[in-house]
Structures are given as structure tokens and as C-alpha cells.
Design an enzyme around this catalytic site. Structure first.
Site, PDB file in Angstrom:
ATOM      1  CB  SER A 141     -15.685  -8.456  -3.400  1.00 46.49           C
ATOM      2  OG  SER A 141     -14.770  -8.878  -4.379  1.00 46.49           O
TER       3      SER A 141
ATOM      4  CE  LYS B  38      -8.356  -8.619  -5.585  1.00 40.63           C
ATOM      5  NZ  LYS B  38      -9.065  -7.342  -5.606  1.00 40.63           N
TER       6      LYS B  38
ATOM      7  CG  ASN C 202      -7.876  -0.794  -3.233  1.00 36.09           C
ATOM      8  OD1 ASN C 202      -7.825  -1.434  -4.289  1.00 36.09           O
ATOM      9  ND2 ASN C 202      -9.027  -0.445  -2.680  1.00 36.09           N
TER      10      ASN C 202
ATOM     11  CB  ILE D  54      -5.587  -4.589  -5.662  1.00 36.70           C
ATOM     12  CG1 ILE D  54      -5.726  -4.083  -4.213  1.00 36.70           C
ATOM     13  CG2 ILE D  54      -5.005  -5.998  -5.697  1.00 36.70           C
ATOM     14  CD1 ILE D  54      -4.480  -4.048  -3.393  1.00 36.70           C
ATOM     15  N   GLY D  55      -5.846  -3.683  -8.683  1.00 38.81           N
ATOM     16  CA  GLY D  55      -5.923  -4.009 -10.104  1.00 38.81           C
ATOM     17  C   GLY D  55      -6.535  -5.369 -10.390  1.00 38.81           C
TER      18      GLY D  55
ATOM     19  CB  CYS E  92     -13.338  -2.355 -10.078  1.00 39.31           C
ATOM     20  SG  CYS E  92     -11.630  -2.172  -9.560  1.00 39.31           S
TER      21      CYS E  92
ATOM     22  CE  LYS F 222     -18.565  -3.713  -4.013  1.00 35.37           C
ATOM     23  NZ  LYS F 222     -17.436  -4.498  -3.482  1.00 35.37           N
TER      24      LYS F 222
ATOM     25  N   GLY G 276     -17.094   1.495   5.005  1.00 33.94           N
ATOM     26  CA  GLY G 276     -16.679   2.069   6.281  1.00 33.94           C
ATOM     27  C   GLY G 276     -17.282   1.444   7.512  1.00 33.94           C
TER      28      GLY G 276
HETATM   29  C1  LIG Z   1      -7.846  -4.022  -1.000  1.00 34.03           C
HETATM   30  C2  LIG Z   1      -9.239  -3.985  -1.554  1.00 34.03           C
HETATM   31  C3  LIG Z   1      -9.588  -4.801  -2.621  1.00 34.03           C
HETATM   32  C4  LIG Z   1     -10.859  -4.785  -3.160  1.00 34.03           C
HETATM   33  N1  LIG Z   1     -11.179  -5.612  -4.205  1.00 34.03           N
HETATM   34  C5  LIG Z   1     -12.453  -5.624  -4.695  1.00 34.03           C
HETATM   35  C6  LIG Z   1     -12.840  -6.526  -5.730  1.00 34.03           C
HETATM   36  O1  LIG Z   1     -12.059  -7.354  -6.175  1.00 34.03           O
HETATM   37  N2  LIG Z   1     -14.105  -6.463  -6.211  1.00 34.03           N
HETATM   38  C7  LIG Z   1     -15.034  -5.571  -5.706  1.00 34.03           C
HETATM   39  O2  LIG Z   1     -16.175  -5.527  -6.158  1.00 34.03           O
HETATM   40  N3  LIG Z   1     -14.698  -4.722  -4.691  1.00 34.03           N
HETATM   41  C8  LIG Z   1     -13.441  -4.743  -4.190  1.00 34.03           C
HETATM   42  N4  LIG Z   1     -13.118  -3.877  -3.142  1.00 34.03           N
HETATM   43  C9  LIG Z   1     -14.146  -2.990  -2.601  1.00 34.03           C
HETATM   44  C10 LIG Z   1     -14.790  -3.556  -1.330  1.00 34.03           C
HETATM   45  O3  LIG Z   1     -15.477  -4.751  -1.619  1.00 34.03           O
HETATM   46  C11 LIG Z   1     -15.760  -2.550  -0.714  1.00 34.03           C
HETATM   47  O4  LIG Z   1     -16.772  -2.252  -1.647  1.00 34.03           O
HETATM   48  C12 LIG Z   1     -15.068  -1.282  -0.308  1.00 34.03           C
HETATM   49  O5  LIG Z   1     -13.840  -1.593   0.297  1.00 34.03           O
HETATM   50  C13 LIG Z   1     -15.889  -0.417   0.638  1.00 34.03           C
HETATM   51  O6  LIG Z   1     -16.061  -1.019   1.880  1.00 34.03           O
HETATM   52  P1  LIG Z   1     -15.142  -0.659   3.181  1.00 34.03           P
HETATM   53  O7  LIG Z   1     -15.159   0.823   3.314  1.00 34.03           O
HETATM   54  O8  LIG Z   1     -15.781  -1.383   4.304  1.00 34.03           O
HETATM   55  O9  LIG Z   1     -13.775  -1.157   2.870  1.00 34.03           O
HETATM   56  C14 LIG Z   1     -11.827  -3.914  -2.612  1.00 34.03           C
HETATM   57  C15 LIG Z   1     -11.473  -3.098  -1.526  1.00 34.03           C
HETATM   58  C16 LIG Z   1     -10.214  -3.127  -0.988  1.00 34.03           C
HETATM   59  C17 LIG Z   1      -9.876  -2.246   0.174  1.00 34.03           C
END
Ligand SMILES: Cc1cc2nc3c(=O)[nH]c(=O)nc-3n(C[C@H](O)[C@H](O)[C@H](O)COP(=O)(O)O)c2cc1C
Ligand SMILES: Cc1cc2nc3c(=O)[nH]c(=O)nc-3n(C[C@H](O)[C@H](O)[C@H](O)COP(=O)(O)OP(=O)(O)OC[C@H]3O[C@@H](n4cnc5c(N)ncnc54)[C@H](O)[C@@H]3O)c2cc1C
Ligand SMILES: Cc1cc2nc3c(=O)[nH]c(=O)nc-3n(C[C@H](O)[C@H](O)[C@H](O)COP(=O)(O)OP(=O)(O)OC[C@H]3O[C@@H](n4cnc5c(N)ncnc54)[C@H](O)[C@@H]3O)c2cc1C
Ligand SMILES: Cc1cc2nc3c(=O)[nH]c(=O)nc-3n(C[C@H](O)[C@H](O)[C@H](O)COP(=O)(O)O)c2cc1C
Ligand code: FES
Ligand code: FES
Lengths: 268, 304, 304, 268
Positions: B21, B45, B69, B71-72, B130, B165, B244
Site C-alpha cells: 500500500s 494506497k 516518508n 506523505i500523510g 501509519c 497491518k 525491504g
Molecule cells: C511513499 C510510501 C507511502 C506509503 N503509504 C502507505 C499507506 O497509505 N498505507 C499503508 O498501510 N502503508 C503505506 N506505506 C508502507 C508500505 O506499504 C510498506 O509497509 C513499507 O513501505 C515497507 O515496505 P518496503 O520496505 O518494501 O517499502 C507507504 C510506504 C511508502 C514508502
């Protein structure tokens, strides 16, 4: 939008710390519009997860060029690229410059890599108008002969007076406008450069009722509209505002659409 | 042909590799570059009841092997999502998991109820973790009782599979995993981004307008593996491992410690087809190791 | 000349840059390469009541911009330390902070009492947060009541400055910081390594013999900055910021968010003189920014 | 122990994927003893925090050589080093090979980079004995002419029989011992190679009552004794065991000191 492994054909140092990278990237070339950019995965930067965005400078045959300056980690690493290396690109991305409205007189305003970012537009516009290029010092003024070869008049200003007029490029623009007759002539401006320059163009556009298209430079993540990193504030019809993504809804915006305030302050 | 399918409650996934997401938009963004139908699922998202603008900029910042990040959680609101994006997503066969969030249990419930009635939504991922929202909903991720209230509320509001989550900044992630299972969740996913921040020492200002944000990407992977291992040992419901992943190796680590599926996040920014390459890499690994299915690999960590 | 000095209880440090426990041995190891007297303080590897062998090998594993370790706190015991290493350390003017750990409050107290009587020990850092010990002492770092018991016990056992080292895997680090201050600690340090693990997917075995370990290095720095910021806002006692420092920049981030001092850990392995280069970099920064002292920079983060 | 910025003088490919890196490193050369190593910070590996250890192969004038193979991330990155690059070294580190006991006959046993790791010793030993080199296939057998030039007899075994005898090097060793007269002659063995080879040498040493010095290869962190990564189990007088650090108390140990068990299994 494509993802393409481009071969580096050559890397050339030009003046003022700028480099021109020539790539074989037929997919990008086939689709690029003036003002669009490519999102580059800089090789050998394992610690950095983000790509870096660069405007397309030239696109001919199957060759794509970008003109850039080594300002930070990514761009400095790019200066080590050599003929034969491979570069992973996503692009062409973003909404570029729209075509000139029929009957309008085109004015270009550029600083830094903006001169390169306007080249494809300058070549494509059916009317060749006047281009204003500004920089701190002479080596910051790029591409002048190329624009002149396309039939553009180029006026230059440098802050230290080492080339062209001394001072800001907007002074040249103001002088040009002041002496221009008839005033009623519709101007369509296209600008790419530091945020202060764009804002100055926007002010003149508002004042003189020009249409002005500005290409903004915002930090980017994905480059395709997914991450919402690159947003800038834009006016909505009811007097409110909304974020727009400069990677997909931009990087070119009509200047009156942008909410000009410190929140959209320059990133470089 | 190895069997890559995964079941989470009533949700059937053809492959175990999802996109996380917030890192793949709502579908159209990457559709030119990646065949969405080859994804295990598309997790969109985070969606709230009302449209939300999100944080001021800068919103992201690169760190060592990581991305910060804040983003909010900007989003078009649940109605906006249904109108603007669901019709596009319905043109694909890929299962759609909607990530939802709220500022109160009531908001979560309302979003869940609305999505339950929408055509083309296959599961809900409940974002309680979040770190970017200031209104207090971060507490849902770290306070066990508040967490249970949200999960129970969403559970009662929908027949769709519910996947809370989990927040990573807790001492005992197993307790949250168990609470989710006991409250009727069909699966859990973890980890969300890790609370973190960076400072520009020249200006003495935070690099993010929101001051702090969430850390993601390769840097957090070993931490995520530990939490997924802890969570997977605590419950029997399927676990989605996130954090990651940039290649099949990291995804396989999650599966070996007990994850049923995985999601690719930040790496999609670096390389959009990562999720598909991870899928191919898992299939290749299973064949090399003569395993009939991804389920046969799950939880096979040898610890002695 | 800028004033780099720092005071933590009765402990006076000439510079704010220490070396972190477990990453600089007991002194002799790096003495050929680094002038120990130029360090803010030498924090020695964790000392327990009895000699301890530590974990089987492999004990460390490299991750993306990070290092995973499960050394398991091998040490010569408090008597062994006093006999084998204190005489060497007494030849230097550098303040010596002994990092201590135990399996019970009684063990912590006994070590603290013994070191209180030893010549050449200037402060105690109380490691309640090492994720590598299976005997349950990890609880001291994540259970607030157990944490207070340890700190109170050590406090009562010594007149030396007491610096609890906080665990990073808690939801509310401020609560632990306040508990430390209320229980009489002279300062706090954080973060210790973050619980994490890695799996060799070909063998399906953990990369560490201990299965899980602690993550350190550049990867965790943004996470550490956030926790130090949270902790520093919670208390008035000095905070030592630790985690991923490799240059003056990272150290300055900690100071700007509220740390009085910092400690260099994993980066000493990469480049032994890191702590001294960080010190020089801080002095240079203070001069460039026309700040009279490191204290003047502390906590000057602008958040609006 | 020093930290030194060494200049790369040359990088040469030798056979079997091995490379020889020649560095200008006067401080290292001034102090190195046979069997010691240098701890290398591989440049352009920003994501990797640890140095990589390499035995000193040759040390002459102000030049230091290491012989290595690109097996993983660090060593593969090293293969891109070119003349003019700089390499940050810590060293010389560890306890190397002790001098030959007077009256003993020296036997060398090596595999892989072990042949390089024994070269300084071979040059320095007052008696030139016999060297047994083993490998999988012919290109794995290195440095033979160099050892012969020093006056050593070199016996070679490859597992595929493509050079020398077919089979394990320990068979050569057994054959040599079986035909050697008089048996009572004291042998002092020095070995560096894969763990299995070291263990086989240790077994013979125990059986035939040789002194045998083996150089072990353990994963390393700091290289100076601080991190306790590189430990291996050694016997203590009372029948117990203790960890010793192979970076400072090793990498060379007398074979009977080591607790040979799966816990000290080969790392490569
Ligand atoms: C730019 C960005 C926006 C994200 N927005 C959300 C979100 O809206 N809802 C959510 O549950 N996680 C959000 N995440 C978290 C990701 O879903 C994920 O849990 C997190 O990035 C860890 O995985 P990664 O290390 O592969 O990026 C966001 C992550 C990033 C980088
Ligand atoms: C649409 C667009 C077109 C551009 N075209 C050109 C061009 O033609 N020629 C040229 O020289 N430059 C161009 N730039 C600017 C160029 O992308 C930046 O100079 C470059 O990203 C800086 O990267 P760095 O790693 O060298 O800098 P660093 O400052 O080291 O980057 C550090 C971090 O800041 C981010 N960052 C910093 N500046 C920018 C930026 N401006 N945009 C996005 N991310 C940034 C990076 O992603 C990274 O996370 C363009 C930018 C945009 C948005
Ligand atoms: C005392 C000593 C002397 C050595 N001399 C030589 C030599 O002369 N020539 C030669 O070719 N090789 C030598 N080696 C082995 C060499 O150090 C490894 O091949 C090298 O570290 C592998 O690094 P990599 O990044 O290429 O491998 P990778 O496998 O990618 O490394 C991954 C991780 O494993 C660790 N690692 C893997 N193998 C080793 C190892 N053997 N030692 C330490 N860390 C390891 C790395 O630190 C890293 O954390 C020596 C090793 C030791 C301990
Ligand atoms: C190999 C190693 C051993 C460590 N041993 C100890 C220890 O004995 N006691 C302790 O409190 N912390 C120990 N730590 C944690 C460090 O002191 C420090 O908190 C951590 O490494 C984070 O800092 P860094 O990112 O700069 O390495 C150890 C860390 C490493 C890498
Ligand atoms: S850069 Fe990701 S949305 Fe624009
Ligand atoms: S490598 Fe650190 S103690 Fe040996």
C-alpha cells in the site's frame, strides 16, 4: 511510458560543470514531447533507492541527450558514466509544454538546465520568438548557438555581468516588454529554471495577461504518480487549493494555476 | 509447474507477491510498465472516509539504503476511490485489497462498510500503524486494546477478508498478531514503515515537513524479518511479510520464517517490475529446491 | 576555540564524542590506531558478574548499510576486567565508562558495587537492552517496572554516574527516559542495536548462529534520531545519541534533536578514527555556525 | 599496526579467476611478518560496512601484493581497481607463522589463496622443504614456479587430475610420509587452505606427532580484536575450551590447540 536500458554513447563535459550524456534510447526518442523528462536509475549507487529525473534535452534518430550538472550524489556519480555503460530509464514522463496558441508570440525564459529543457520546444514551435537566458556567470549560459541556429533571438543576462547584460534575466524581459509594440500582442511564455525565476515570470504573466507555462523542479520519488512526493499546491476553481503531482500532472503548469508561496520554494 | 497460490480467508491469490500500500498508487500509475494481472494482489494506497490532503512538502527523503516518508495519507476518500479508481481496477483480474485507515473506530467501520458494498474489492487491509497521522490513530497500532477495538469493528462491518497491518514499533509483536487472530482477522501483514527522522544540519530543520516519518526499504529488511518471524510463530492465520524486498532473496526469507505471502514496497520506485521479478525468482527457487509449492517452503527455517 | 565539553552528573567529558560499548573492545585493541585520550570517553564492552563465553559463530552478518550481530556479550567478568584491562586504561586520561549487564537485578547490583570500588572507572552505562541474551534480561529493556528496578538497584549501589542504555524496541521511549530520570539516573544513552535477523535462503538457516541479533550501522540512523528526539524531549538529564554515526553530520543530527553527547559504534570497524574525525567535524561546524559551544547547539531543531 | 592509504600500482589477472593486486604500501611492508594479513576497505561499496581481510602475498621494496579471487561482493568489486586508485588498509594484522624450530624439516600444505599466504614464509624459512599444493583443477594451482625458484620441492594434486596427481593433496602428503626415512625426523608443517584441508593436516599432525601451524579463515569484523566476530574454539589446559580471536590470537594456530568440530566449519 517505457522502461528502457539505454546504452551510453558518449559523455561530454561542457562548460560550467555541465555534462551532456548521449544515450541510445529508441523507445524514449519515439515518444518524447518537449518538456518531458526521463527518470534515471543511476548505476553503482547501491545505497540510494531513488531514481533521478532529467529533462530530455535533445532527441534525434535513436539518440537521446540529457544535459546535467554534478550537484549531488546522483549527478556526481553520473559523471563517471562512459561509452558502453548501460542506464536504466523510465520515460518519457510528465506533461510537457503545450503547443503555441495560434496567433501568439512565444517567449522563452530559462536558467540552469532549463535552457536544455526548452530546446525541443524551441525546435518544434512554429514561430521563433525571443529567448531570455539567465545565470550567475558566463559559464552558466548554455546552448545559445543552438537556439540561434533554430532562428531564435537570444538575450542573455548574468548576475556578475560576465556575459550579456548584468543582472537578472527578468530585467531583460521587462525592458523587452517595455519597448515592445503593440502591447496588445498576445504573448505565450515558456519557462524553466530556478523557482525564483519561474515566480518572477508568473508575476509578469499575471500583470501583463500573458499565458505562461512553467516547468517546476520538485523532488521526486516514483516519477509516475504513485508516491505523492512531488506534489505542489495549485488553485481550485472555488478559491481553494489542491496538491497536484508534478511528475504526472506537471512538471509544466500554467503559472496562474500554481499557489506561489514559500511552501513551493525552490528545491535547488 | 510449482504451485504459487495462497489463500487468505476467502481470498485466493495466484501468486504470493503483492505490491504494498502507498507504493503502487491505485493501479493506473504503473499499468504501462507492469502487467497488474500478474501481481498476487494490488494493495491500493490507504483510503479514509473523507478526502484528505496529506502533509506539506518535502514528503520524502533518501537515507542509507532507505527511504523516509511522511506523505500523510492523502486520498480521495472512500467515495472518490470507488468512483475514480474502482472502475479501472475492475478491468483487471488482479485481486484488489483496499488499505483503510481512520481517525476513530467509527471511521474505520464506516469505510469498511462502504467498501463491503462496492464491486471489485476483494479484501481490506487495516492500517493501524501509519506513523504519519497526528490525530492519534497511531495509537491503534501500539495500544493493544485500541487495536482490538478497530479490528473487531472492521470485522463486524464486512464479510471481506480482513488483514490488519501491524505497527513495527512495539515490544511484543506476537501479542498484536494473536489479538488480530482472536478478533477474527483472516490474516495479518507487517511491517509498516518504522518511525524515523532526518535533520538537515545546515538549516537545523527536519528534512521532512512533517518532522518525522516512516523508514522503508532495504535498510529495514532484517528488522522486518525478525518481526515477521515473531508474528508467524504467534498465530496460525496467514502472514504477509513486508519490508525491504528488492529481489526474490528477501521475499524467500520472509516465507522461510513463516510468511504466506509478501508485498514489495519501496523497491517498485527503484525498479517497477520488482514484484514480477520476485515472483519469477520464487518459482525458480522452488523448482531448484524441488518444492511443489510456496506453501511447502513456508516456515521451514532450521534453527538448530 | 569552541567549547566541546559535556557534563553528565559528576562526569566531565572534554569532547562529546564517545565510542560505543562493544565496538571498541576494552581499550588496547585500537590503541595503535587511535589516540584514546582524544575520545570523549571510552565505553568498554559489556561486563557481567561472571566470565561469559558468548554465542556460537557466525556472530555477525552484513546487511544493506547495516551490520547484524549476536556476539552474546562474552566478557571476562568484573574481576577479570579489573585485573586485565583497568591497569591499561588507567595509563590514559580518557574517562572510562563501563557498560554493565546482568541476568537479574542482583547481578547488576553486584557488578555496580564492585566497579564502584575499582580505581579508574568514571561512570556506569547500564545495558538493559541487549537483544542477544536469552536469559530474560531483555525484559529489563521493554518492561517499565523491571527497568526501574534495575536502574534503582544500580543507583543505590554506586556513587558513580549511572547511564541506563535504553532499548529501541519500545512504543514509548519517553516513558523509559522519564523512568530513568525519576529513578536517579545521571543520563541516558540510546539506541542499542535493533532486534533483527537474516536467513540464508539456500540453507534455510539463520545467518547468525543465535538465530536473531541486533542491527546497527547507517541503516538504523534515521530511526535512532527519532528515538533520541523523543527521549530528549521527555527528560532534562543528558542524553547520549547512538546509532549509525559515520561522520560529523549524523552526530550533529543527534545533538540538534537534543543529545548532549554521542557515541560512534559500527563505523569504528569501517574506519577506526571515525570518532576523532567526528569530533573535529563538530568543532568545525560550531565555528562555521559561530556557536560558542556544543551545548549551544543542543536541542536547536526548528520544527516550524 | 597502521592505517595506510595505499596506491594501486597494478592489477593483474592470473589464472583461475585469481587477481594479483600490487600496492604501494611502505608502512605495511615495513612491518609485515609471514602469515599476517591486511584489512581492506573496498572502495565504492557504500552499502557494505565491513572491511575484507587478505593475507600478504609478497612484500618487496615499498610494494605489497595480495592474491585474491572474486568470490563475493567485496572481492568482485576489487577486481575493478585500477592503477592510480587508492585503497585504505589496516595492518599488518594477526599472529603469523612462527619460525621453524631448529632441526625440523618444513612442510607446506596449501589450497586456494593459501599458496600466496605461505609465500613469505617459504622465502624466509632457513630450510627449504617440500610444499604440497592442492586444488579442484589445474588453474587453482598457483605460484608453483615461485616456490621452486626459492628452492622448494612442490608436489601438486588436483581433484580432477588436470595437474599433478589426481585426488586430494593429503594423499600426496601421506605417500610422502610413508616413503620418508627416517620416520623419527621431526616435521614442522605450515598450512593454509580450506578448512577441510587444515583439519586433514591436523589429523596427520596428531597421528605422526608433527608440529603443525594452520592459518584459519574466519569471517571478520574489526580485524583488531574488538568485535569478537572471528572467534574459534580452542582447548584450554584443564580439558575445557575457550574462544580465541583469529584476527589477533590467530589466524595461525598450532593445530592441536583448535577444537576441530562442525562449529568451526569452513566459511568458504
Ligand atoms: C511513499 C510510501 C507511502 C506509503 N503509504 C502507505 C499507506 O497509505 N498505507 C499503508 O498501510 N502503508 C503505506 N506505506 C508502507 C508500505 O506499504 C510498506 O509497509 C513499507 O513501505 C515497507 O515496505 P518496503 O520496505 O518494501 O517499502 C507507504 C510506504 C511508502 C514508502
Ligand atoms: C522534472 C525535472 C527535470 C529535471 N531536469 C534536469 C536536467 O535536465 N538537468 C539537470 O541537471 N537537472 C535536472 N533536474 C534536477 C535533477 O533531477 C537533480 O539535480 C538531481 O535529482 C539531483 O540529484 P543528486 O543525487 O545529484 O542530488 P542530491 O541532492 O544528492 O539528492 C539528494 C536527494 O534529494 C533528491 N533531490 C534533490 N534535488 C532533487 C530534484 N531537483 N529533483 C528530484 N529529486 C531531488 C534526490 O532524489 C535525493 O533524494 C530535473 C528535476 C526535475 C524534477
Ligand atoms: C586471515 C584471512 C586471510 C585471507 N586471505 C585471503 C587472500 O589472500 N586471498 C583471498 O582471495 N581471500 C582471502 N581471504 C578470504 C577473503 O577475506 C574473503 O574471500 C572475502 O572476505 C570475501 O568477501 P566478499 O565480499 O567477496 O564475499 P561475500 O561472501 O560477499 O561477503 C559477504 C559477507 O561475508 C563475509 N565474509 C565472507 N567470507 C569471509 C571470509 N572468509 N572472511 C571474512 N569475511 C567473510 C564478509 O565480511 C561479508 O560480511 C582471507 C580471509 C581471512 C580471514
Ligand atoms: C559487535 C557489536 C557489539 C556490541 N556490544 C554491545 C555491548 O556489549 N553492550 C552494549 O550496550 N551495546 C553493545 N553494542 C551496541 C552498540 O554499543 C551501539 O549501541 C550500536 O552498535 C548502535 O550504534 P552504531 O549504529 O553506531 O553501531 C554492540 C554493537 C556491536 C555492533
Ligand atoms: S514522484 Fe511519485 S507521485 Fe510524483
Ligand atoms: S574480527 Fe573483530 S575480534 Fe576479530
Amino acid at each position: 511510458m517505457y522502461q528502457e536500458n539505454a546504452n551510453v554513447i558518449s559523455q561530454e563535459k561542457v562548460q560550467g560543470g555541465y555534462h551532456v550524456l548521449t544515450l541510445r534510447a529508441p523507445l524514449m526518442v519515439s515518444a518524447v514531447q518537449p518538456g518531458q523528462f526521463v527518470h534515471v536509475r543511476v548505476p553503482h549507487m547501491e545505497e540510494s533507492l531513488l531514481r533521478r529525473p532529467f529533462s530530455v534535452y535533445r532527441a534525434e534518430g535513436d539518440q537521446l541527450r540529457i544535459l546535467y550538472k554534478g550537484v549531488g550524489k546522483g549527478t556526481r556519480t553520473m559523471t563517471f558514466l562512459q561509452a558502453g555503460d548501460t542506464l536504466d530509464l523510465i520515460g518519457p514522463l510528465g506533461r510537457g509544454f503545450p503547443p503555441l496558441t495560434v496567433g501568439r508570440y512565444p517567449v522563452l525564459v530559462a536558467g540552469g538546465y532549463g535552457m536544455a529543457a526548452l530546446y525541443l520546444l524551441a525546435r518544434q514551435l512554429p514561430v521563433k520568438g525571443v529567448a531570455f537566458f539567465g545565470g550567475r556567470t558566463a559559464p552558466d549560459i548554455l546552448c545559445v548557438p543552438e537556439f540561434e541556429a533554430l532562428g531564435w533571438e537570444v538575450q542573455v543576462a548574468t548576475e556578475d555581468g560576465s556575459l550579456g547584460e548584468s543582472g537578472r534575466v527578468t530585467r531583460l524581459l521587462d525592458d523587452w516588454w517595455a519597448t515592445r509594440e503593440p502591447k496588445a500582442d498576445a504573448v505565450e511564455a515558456y519557462a524553466c529554471g530556478p523557482n525564483g525565476m519561474l515566480q518572477a515570470v508568473a508575476e509578469r504573466a499575471r500583470e501583463h495577461e500573458w499565458t505562461a507555462w512553467v516547468s517546476v523542479d520538485r523532488n521526486m520519488g516514483c516519477g509516475v504518480g504513485a508516491c505523492l512526493t512531488c506534489v505542489l499546491k495549485t488553485h481550485t476553481p472555488g478559491g481553494g487549493w489542491t496538491w497536484k503531482r508534478s511528475c504526472t500532472e506537471g512538471p509544466v503548469f500554467e503559472s496562474r494555476e500554481i499557489v506561489w508561496e514559500e511552501e513551493t520554494a525552490p528545491t535547488s | 509447474m510449482v504451485d504459487l497460490s495462497v489463500t487468505i480467508g476467502s481470498l485466493k491469490l495466484k501468486t504470493p507477491v503483492l505490491v504494498a500500500s502507498g507504493t503502487f498508487g491505485y493501479g493506473p500509475e504503473y499499468a504501462d510498465l507492469v502487467d497488474l494481472n500478474q501481481l498476487g494482489a494490488m494493495v491500493v494506497k490507504g483510503i479514509a472516509l473523507e478526502p484528505t490532503k496529506g502533509n506539506p512538502t518535502p514528503r520524502t527523503f533518501e537515507t542509507a539504503s532507505g527511504l523516509l516518508n511522511a506523505i500523510g495519507l492523502p486520498n480521495p476518500g472512500v467515495e472518490g476511490f470507488i468512483e475514480q479508481y474502482l472502475p479501472f481496477l475492475r478491468r483487471y483480474t488482479v485481486p484488489v485489497i483496499v488499505n483503510i485507515w481512520g481517525r476513530s473506530v467509527e471511521e474505520y467501520v464506516a469505510v469498511a462498510r462502504r467498501l463491503d458494498a462496492a464491486d471489485g474489492v476483494h479484501a481490506l487491509e487495516v492500517n493501524v500503524s501509519c506513523p504519519n497521522i497526528k490525530e492519534g490513530s497511531a495509537l491503534f497500532g501500539t495500544d493493544l486494546e485500541a487495536f482490538k477495538r478497530v479490528v473487531a469493528g472492521v470485522r463486524a462491518a464486512t464479510k471481506l477478508p480482513v488483514i490488519p497491518k501491524l505497527a513495527p514499533n512495539v515490544s511484543d509483536v506476537g501479542a498484536f498478531a494473536r489479538a488480530a487472530a482472536e478478533t477474527g482477522a483472516d490474516g495479518i501483514s507487517l511491517i509498516n514503515s518504522l518511525p524515523a527522522m532526518a535533520v538537515n544540519v545546515e538549516t537545523r530543520r527536519p528534512e521532512l515537513a512533517n518532522v518525522s516519518g516512516g523508514l522503508t526499504g532495504a535498510a529495514i529488511h532484517p528488522f522486518a524479518v525478525k518481526l515477521v518471524w515473531d508474528a508467524a510463530r504467534a498465530v496460525d492465520i496467514p502472514v504477509i511479510g513486508i519490508g525491504g524486498i528488492a529481489s526474490a532473496r528477501e521475499a524467500l526469507e520472509f516465507i522461510i520464517v513463516g510468511a504466506s505471502a509478501v508485498a514489495v514496497g519501496t523497491a517498485s520506485f527503484t525498479h517497477p517490475p520488482t514484484a514480477l521479478e520476485v515472483t519469477a525468482g520464487i518459482a525458480d527457487y522452488l523448482e531448484r529446491h524441488q518444492l511443489p509449492s510456496v506453501a511447502a517452503l513456508r516456515g521451514t527455517l532450521k534453527t538448530n
